[in-house]
Design a protein around this motif. Structure first.
Motif, PDB file in Angstrom:
ATOM      1  N   THR A   1      17.448 -53.853  62.192  1.00 53.87           N
ATOM      2  CA  THR A   1      19.080 -54.595  61.812  1.00 53.87           C
ATOM      3  C   THR A   1      20.151 -53.607  62.573  1.00 53.87           C
ATOM      4  O   THR A   1      21.194 -53.749  63.235  1.00 53.87           O
ATOM      5  CB  THR A   1      18.772 -54.764  60.703  1.00 53.87           C
ATOM      6  OG1 THR A   1      17.673 -55.952  59.725  1.00 53.87           O
ATOM      7  CG2 THR A   1      19.811 -55.337  59.974  1.00 53.87           C
ATOM      8  N   PRO A   2      19.832 -52.313  61.933  1.00 53.07           N
ATOM      9  CA  PRO A   2      21.604 -51.587  61.820  1.00 53.07           C
ATOM     10  C   PRO A   2      22.092 -51.455  63.236  1.00 53.07           C
ATOM     11  O   PRO A   2      23.233 -51.743  63.761  1.00 53.07           O
ATOM     12  CB  PRO A   2      21.046 -50.769  61.586  1.00 53.07           C
ATOM     13  CG  PRO A   2      20.088 -50.465  60.186  1.00 53.07           C
ATOM     14  CD  PRO A   2      19.725 -51.207  61.189  1.00 53.07           C
ATOM     15  N   VAL A   3      20.868 -50.739  64.011  1.00 58.13           N
ATOM     16  CA  VAL A   3      21.198 -50.684  65.867  1.00 58.13           C
ATOM     17  C   VAL A   3      21.582 -52.218  66.771  1.00 58.13           C
ATOM     18  O   VAL A   3      22.739 -52.148  67.497  1.00 58.13           O
ATOM     19  CB  VAL A   3      20.130 -50.151  65.931  1.00 58.13           C
ATOM     20  CG1 VAL A   3      19.194 -50.893  66.851  1.00 58.13           C
ATOM     21  CG2 VAL A   3      20.717 -49.919  67.592  1.00 58.13           C
ATOM     22  N   ILE A   4      21.148 -53.600  66.107  1.00 57.79           N
ATOM     23  CA  ILE A   4      21.208 -54.412  66.660  1.00 57.79           C
ATOM     24  C   ILE A   4      22.949 -54.941  66.347  1.00 57.79           C
ATOM     25  O   ILE A   4      23.163 -55.521  67.618  1.00 57.79           O
ATOM     26  CB  ILE A   4      19.924 -55.939  66.094  1.00 57.79           C
ATOM     27  CG1 ILE A   4      19.171 -55.533  66.727  1.00 57.79           C
ATOM     28  CG2 ILE A   4      21.016 -57.317  66.342  1.00 57.79           C
ATOM     29  CD1 ILE A   4      17.610 -56.339  66.210  1.00 57.79           C
ATOM     30  N   GLU A   5      23.119 -54.813  64.909  1.00 58.02           N
ATOM     31  CA  GLU A   5      24.135 -55.106  64.507  1.00 58.02           C
ATOM     32  C   GLU A   5      26.045 -54.452  65.128  1.00 58.02           C
ATOM     33  O   GLU A   5      26.436 -54.572  65.863  1.00 58.02           O
ATOM     34  CB  GLU A   5      24.046 -55.864  63.484  1.00 58.02           C
ATOM     35  CG  GLU A   5      23.685 -56.629  62.560  1.00 58.02           C
ATOM     36  CD  GLU A   5      24.049 -56.683  61.446  1.00 58.02           C
ATOM     37  OE1 GLU A   5      24.812 -55.735  59.972  1.00 58.02           O
ATOM     38  OE2 GLU A   5      24.097 -57.940  61.087  1.00 58.02           O
ATOM     39  N   MET A   6      25.206 -53.120  65.486  1.00 58.47           N
ATOM     40  CA  MET A   6      26.277 -51.944  65.548  1.00 58.47           C
ATOM     41  C   MET A   6      26.474 -52.314  67.390  1.00 58.47           C
ATOM     42  O   MET A   6      27.402 -52.415  68.196  1.00 58.47           O
ATOM     43  CB  MET A   6      26.244 -50.903  65.689  1.00 58.47           C
ATOM     44  CG  MET A   6      26.279 -50.163  64.392  1.00 58.47           C
ATOM     45  SD  MET A   6      25.921 -48.427  64.036  1.00 58.47           S
ATOM     46  CE  MET A   6      24.312 -48.803  64.049  1.00 58.47           C
ATOM     47  N   THR A   7      25.028 -52.677  68.178  1.00 52.79           N
ATOM     48  CA  THR A   7      25.907 -53.010  69.502  1.00 52.79           C
ATOM     49  C   THR A   7      26.565 -54.104  69.914  1.00 52.79           C
ATOM     50  O   THR A   7      27.492 -54.136  70.931  1.00 52.79           O
ATOM     51  CB  THR A   7      23.851 -52.997  69.929  1.00 52.79           C
ATOM     52  OG1 THR A   7      23.601 -51.619  69.524  1.00 52.79           O
ATOM     53  CG2 THR A   7      24.473 -53.682  71.294  1.00 52.79           C
ATOM     54  N   ARG A   8      26.178 -55.414  69.124  1.00 55.81           N
ATOM     55  CA  ARG A   8      27.236 -56.874  69.290  1.00 55.81           C
ATOM     56  C   ARG A   8      28.657 -56.365  68.936  1.00 55.81           C
ATOM     57  O   ARG A   8      29.306 -56.999  69.346  1.00 55.81           O
ATOM     58  CB  ARG A   8      26.261 -57.811  68.136  1.00 55.81           C
ATOM     59  CG  ARG A   8      25.272 -58.564  68.853  1.00 55.81           C
ATOM     60  CD  ARG A   8      24.880 -58.901  67.876  1.00 55.81           C
ATOM     61  NE  ARG A   8      23.539 -60.233  68.709  1.00 55.81           N
ATOM     62  CZ  ARG A   8      22.116 -60.786  67.253  1.00 55.81           C
ATOM     63  NH1 ARG A   8      22.381 -60.339  66.436  1.00 55.81           N
ATOM     64  NH2 ARG A   8      21.426 -61.274  68.192  1.00 55.81           N
ATOM     65  N   ASP A   9      28.491 -55.796  67.707  1.00 58.44           N
ATOM     66  CA  ASP A   9      29.673 -55.085  67.273  1.00 58.44           C
ATOM     67  C   ASP A   9      31.339 -54.461  68.699  1.00 58.44           C
ATOM     68  O   ASP A   9      32.057 -55.185  68.488  1.00 58.44           O
ATOM     69  CB  ASP A   9      29.964 -54.100  65.941  1.00 58.44           C
ATOM     70  CG  ASP A   9      29.946 -54.766  65.112  1.00 58.44           C
ATOM     71  OD1 ASP A   9      29.925 -56.406  64.733  1.00 58.44           O
ATOM     72  OD2 ASP A   9      29.466 -54.449  64.241  1.00 58.44           O
ATOM     73  N   VAL A  10      30.580 -53.447  68.964  1.00 60.71           N
ATOM     74  CA  VAL A  10      31.104 -53.003  70.103  1.00 60.71           C
ATOM     75  C   VAL A  10      31.087 -53.812  71.435  1.00 60.71           C
ATOM     76  O   VAL A  10      31.965 -53.237  71.490  1.00 60.71           O
ATOM     77  CB  VAL A  10      30.371 -51.122  70.368  1.00 60.71           C
ATOM     78  CG1 VAL A  10      30.225 -50.602  69.066  1.00 60.71           C
ATOM     79  CG2 VAL A  10      29.152 -51.479  70.873  1.00 60.71           C
ATOM     80  N   LEU A  11      29.534 -54.369  71.607  1.00 61.77           N
ATOM     81  CA  LEU A  11      29.978 -54.762  72.938  1.00 61.77           C
ATOM     82  C   LEU A  11      30.732 -56.815  73.317  1.00 61.77           C
ATOM     83  O   LEU A  11      31.668 -56.851  73.978  1.00 61.77           O
ATOM     84  CB  LEU A  11      28.485 -55.665  73.227  1.00 61.77           C
ATOM     85  CG  LEU A  11      27.856 -54.414  74.312  1.00 61.77           C
ATOM     86  CD1 LEU A  11      26.503 -54.850  73.931  1.00 61.77           C
ATOM     87  CD2 LEU A  11      28.698 -53.674  75.409  1.00 61.77           C
ATOM     88  N   TYR A  12      30.456 -57.397  71.551  1.00 60.93           N
ATOM     89  CA  TYR A  12      31.063 -57.856  72.121  1.00 60.93           C
ATOM     90  C   TYR A  12      31.938 -58.916  70.898  1.00 60.93           C
ATOM     91  O   TYR A  12      33.294 -59.569  71.280  1.00 60.93           O
ATOM     92  CB  TYR A  12      30.160 -59.415  71.576  1.00 60.93           C
ATOM     93  CG  TYR A  12      30.451 -60.767  72.227  1.00 60.93           C
ATOM     94  CD1 TYR A  12      30.264 -61.124  73.021  1.00 60.93           C
ATOM     95  CD2 TYR A  12      31.126 -62.153  70.422  1.00 60.93           C
ATOM     96  CE1 TYR A  12      30.957 -63.105  73.214  1.00 60.93           C
ATOM     97  CE2 TYR A  12      31.264 -63.252  70.990  1.00 60.93           C
ATOM     98  CZ  TYR A  12      31.470 -63.766  72.425  1.00 60.93           C
ATOM     99  OH  TYR A  12      31.235 -64.859  72.450  1.00 60.93           O
ATOM    100  N   TRP A  13      32.383 -58.420  69.802  1.00 59.56           N
ATOM    101  CA  TRP A  13      33.227 -58.794  68.944  1.00 59.56           C
ATOM    102  C   TRP A  13      34.620 -57.945  69.124  1.00 59.56           C
ATOM    103  O   TRP A  13      35.124 -57.636  67.943  1.00 59.56           O
ATOM    104  CB  TRP A  13      32.490 -58.606  67.170  1.00 59.56           C
ATOM    105  CG  TRP A  13      31.886 -59.423  67.341  1.00 59.56           C
ATOM    106  CD1 TRP A  13      30.267 -59.282  66.822  1.00 59.56           C
ATOM    107  CD2 TRP A  13      31.134 -61.157  67.089  1.00 59.56           C
ATOM    108  NE1 TRP A  13      29.105 -60.259  66.576  1.00 59.56           N
ATOM    109  CE2 TRP A  13      30.099 -61.475  66.936  1.00 59.56           C
ATOM    110  CE3 TRP A  13      32.209 -62.091  67.603  1.00 59.56           C
ATOM    111  CZ2 TRP A  13      29.222 -62.332  67.128  1.00 59.56           C
ATOM    112  CZ3 TRP A  13      31.496 -62.971  67.304  1.00 59.56           C
ATOM    113  CH2 TRP A  13      30.386 -63.294  67.108  1.00 59.56           C
ATOM    114  N   GLY A  14      34.240 -56.268  69.267  1.00 57.54           N
ATOM    115  CA  GLY A  14      35.030 -55.854  69.420  1.00 57.54           C
ATOM    116  C   GLY A  14      35.454 -54.986  68.063  1.00 57.54           C
ATOM    117  O   GLY A  14      36.774 -54.431  68.360  1.00 57.54           O
TER     118      GLY A  14
END
Length: 272
Positions: A222-235
């Protein structure tokens, strides 16, 4: 240096000293996977795109899943889903193969000079090759539909590196267990399938009732999936506290997995 040493220094130096062997072996493994196929290595592009298309249709069209309130964009859904799927695929490819690494390379066990501890790293390099292709497809799609990705995407390596340490630690542990307990590979196959649906890959964590959300956050993916989405898509930049804790914990897991592998490898030749 003692081949059975289990110190953190030994863990790092053995990977560094054998980097060329690992690179050559990973390249041979990637090319061997597509040898004889009509379109060859192009499958590494096609496979993730086909799976993305299937999951997008099933979850965004059939189950009407969305990432945000009022969001109807299937392109957004596809990109956010794809980012999580890439992370899971790295994990699943390495962990599912880990229990059989030593069993399928018995000839290396008999060779005292061969560094058995690099076998999980070779699998990880092969998985990362496919992940890099998938990330390239992701960036290209984002550029086509939404423009240049956020500058926060530059932080992606800092999110991925501790995740790779986590995978290495588990792979070392499972590779050793797979020698002594042949049922491990079957158990791991079931666990990875459960983890796929218990991770926020196809749905946002916020969609779960708050009382069940804690179950999602004890999932190590969960942490790495959410952090990956944060930096890639959500900015969004990842929390320094969460990211720092993740680095420390995964480094510890990597060393413990390596130490377990080194302590148990002496019995491999007797069992095999």
């Amino acid at each position: 240096m003692d081949n059975f040493s289990a110190t953190p220094r030994r863990m790092l130096t053995t990977l560094w000293h054998n980097r060329n062997l690992m690179k050559t072996s990973a390249k041979r493994e990637v090319l061997g996977r597509y040898r004889g196929s009509v379109i060859g290595i192009f499958w590494s592009f096609l496979n993730p795109l086909l799976m993305l298309a299937v999951y997008t249709v099933v979850f965004s069209v059939v189950f009407k899943a969305r990432w945000g309130v009022g969001s109807e964009s299937k392109t957004e859904f596809a990109l956010v889903l794809f980012a999580g799927l890439i992370i899971f695929n790295i994990f699943a490819e390495c962990i599912n193969r880990a229990p059989g690494l030593i069993i399928s390379n018995v000839n290396y066990v008999k060779k005292i000079v061969y560094p058995l501890e690099i076998l999980p790293a070779i699998t990880l390099l092969s998985a990362m090759f496919h992940a890099l292709i998938s990330f390239s497809v992701w960036f290209l799609a984002h550029a086509l539909f939404f423009g240049v990705p956020h500058a926060t995407a530059l932080f992606l390596p800092f999110v991925i590196l501790p995740f790779l340490m986590f995978i290495m630690g588990l792979s070392w542990g499972l590779a050793s267990l797979g020698v002594y307990l042949r049922d491990v590979s079957q158990i791991i196959g079931v666990i990875t399938s459960v983890l796929m649906f218990m991770s926020p890959i196809f749905y946002p964590a916020s969609s779960l009732p708050e009382k069940y959300r804690v179950l999602l956050y004890i999932n190590p993916l969960t942490p790495v999936i959410e952090m990956t989405r944060d930096v890639l898509y959500w900015g969004k930049l990842p929390s320094l506290y969460v990211l720092g804790a993740y680095w420390v914990i995964t480094a510890l897991i990597a060393w413990l997995g390596f130490a377990w592998f080194q302590k148990t490898r002496k019995g491999f030749s007797d069992v095999l």
